[in-house]
Structures are given as C-alpha cells and as structure tokens.
Write a protein that holds these residues in place. Structure first.
Motif, PDB file in Angstrom:
ATOM      1  N   LEU A  25      71.362  61.994  24.689  1.00  0.00           N
ATOM      2  CA  LEU A  25      72.267  62.798  23.869  1.00  0.00           C
ATOM      3  C   LEU A  25      73.668  62.191  23.861  1.00  0.00           C
ATOM      4  O   LEU A  25      74.312  62.111  22.818  1.00  0.00           O
ATOM      5  N   PHE A  26      74.127  61.738  25.022  1.00  0.00           N
ATOM      6  CA  PHE A  26      75.437  61.088  25.099  1.00  0.00           C
ATOM      7  C   PHE A  26      75.482  59.860  24.190  1.00  0.00           C
ATOM      8  O   PHE A  26      76.437  59.661  23.428  1.00  0.00           O
ATOM      9  N   LYS A  27      74.440  59.038  24.279  1.00  0.00           N
ATOM     10  CA  LYS A  27      74.396  57.822  23.468  1.00  0.00           C
ATOM     11  C   LYS A  27      74.349  58.149  21.975  1.00  0.00           C
ATOM     12  O   LYS A  27      74.991  57.472  21.159  1.00  0.00           O
ATOM     13  N   LEU A  28      73.594  59.189  21.608  1.00  0.00           N
ATOM     14  CA  LEU A  28      73.514  59.588  20.200  1.00  0.00           C
ATOM     15  C   LEU A  28      74.868  60.070  19.691  1.00  0.00           C
ATOM     16  O   LEU A  28      75.292  59.720  18.592  1.00  0.00           O
ATOM     17  N   ARG A  29      75.545  60.881  20.492  1.00  0.00           N
ATOM     18  CA  ARG A  29      76.862  61.374  20.083  1.00  0.00           C
ATOM     19  C   ARG A  29      77.866  60.234  19.964  1.00  0.00           C
ATOM     20  O   ARG A  29      78.682  60.211  19.044  1.00  0.00           O
ATOM     21  N   PHE A  30      77.816  59.320  20.898  1.00  0.00           N
ATOM     22  CA  PHE A  30      78.719  58.173  20.868  1.00  0.00           C
ATOM     23  C   PHE A  30      78.445  57.327  19.631  1.00  0.00           C
ATOM     24  O   PHE A  30      79.378  56.907  18.932  1.00  0.00           O
ATOM     25  N   ASN A  35      79.648  54.613  14.604  1.00  0.00           N
ATOM     26  CA  ASN A  35      79.156  53.940  13.394  1.00  0.00           C
ATOM     27  C   ASN A  35      78.124  54.731  12.608  1.00  0.00           C
ATOM     28  O   ASN A  35      77.557  54.231  11.675  1.00  0.00           O
ATOM     29  N   GLY A  36      77.836  55.941  12.995  1.00  0.00           N
ATOM     30  CA  GLY A  36      76.869  56.741  12.263  1.00  0.00           C
ATOM     31  C   GLY A  36      75.458  56.543  12.774  1.00  0.00           C
ATOM     32  O   GLY A  36      75.167  55.581  13.479  1.00  0.00           O
ATOM     33  N   LEU A  37      74.600  57.476  12.424  1.00  0.00           N
ATOM     34  CA  LEU A  37      73.206  57.433  12.865  1.00  0.00           C
ATOM     35  C   LEU A  37      72.277  57.346  11.672  1.00  0.00           C
ATOM     36  O   LEU A  37      72.594  57.825  10.582  1.00  0.00           O
TER      37      LEU A  37
END
Length: 65
Positions: A25-30, A35-37
């Motif tokens: 979750l941390f990595k996804l939020r970062f 740069n967007g997901l």
C-alpha cells in the motif's frame, strides 16, 4: 483475497501477510503521487484486504479469551 482463505491462515502468517500488504500500500501510494498508476483501484483492493486480515486477527484474539 477471500475471507475463508484468510481465516484458515495461522496467526504468524496473518501478521506476515499484513506487513506485506502495508508495504505494498505504501509503494502504491508513493507511485500514485510521483508518476501515476496503471490500476488505481488496486489501492482500494489492498486496503480492503488489510481490513479483512485485521478483522480476523481480532476475531482470533477474542476467541482465545
């Protein structure tokens, strides 16, 4: 992740899975902030899985009392 699968897991496995999901979750939020997901709905899915695991941990703790 299905709730039945989560309930079958042992307490150490639940703790391990919880820490992995929090890291993800941390990595996804970062990644979203920088740069967007490709799939922003993945954040919602991970948050729900964290909540499911935390619920099962509390259920097991209450059952042990």
């Amino acid at each position: 992740m299905k709730i039945n699968k989560i309930r079958e897991m042992s307490s150490p496995d639940l703790e391990k899975e919880l820490s992995e999901l929090k890291t993800e979750l941390f990595k996804l939020r970062f990644s979203l902030a920088t740069n967007g997901l490709d799939n922003p709905s993945r954040i919602k899915e991970v948050r729900k899985n964290i909540a499911r695991i935390q619920t099962v941990i509390v259920e097991k703790a209450n059952a042990a009392e």
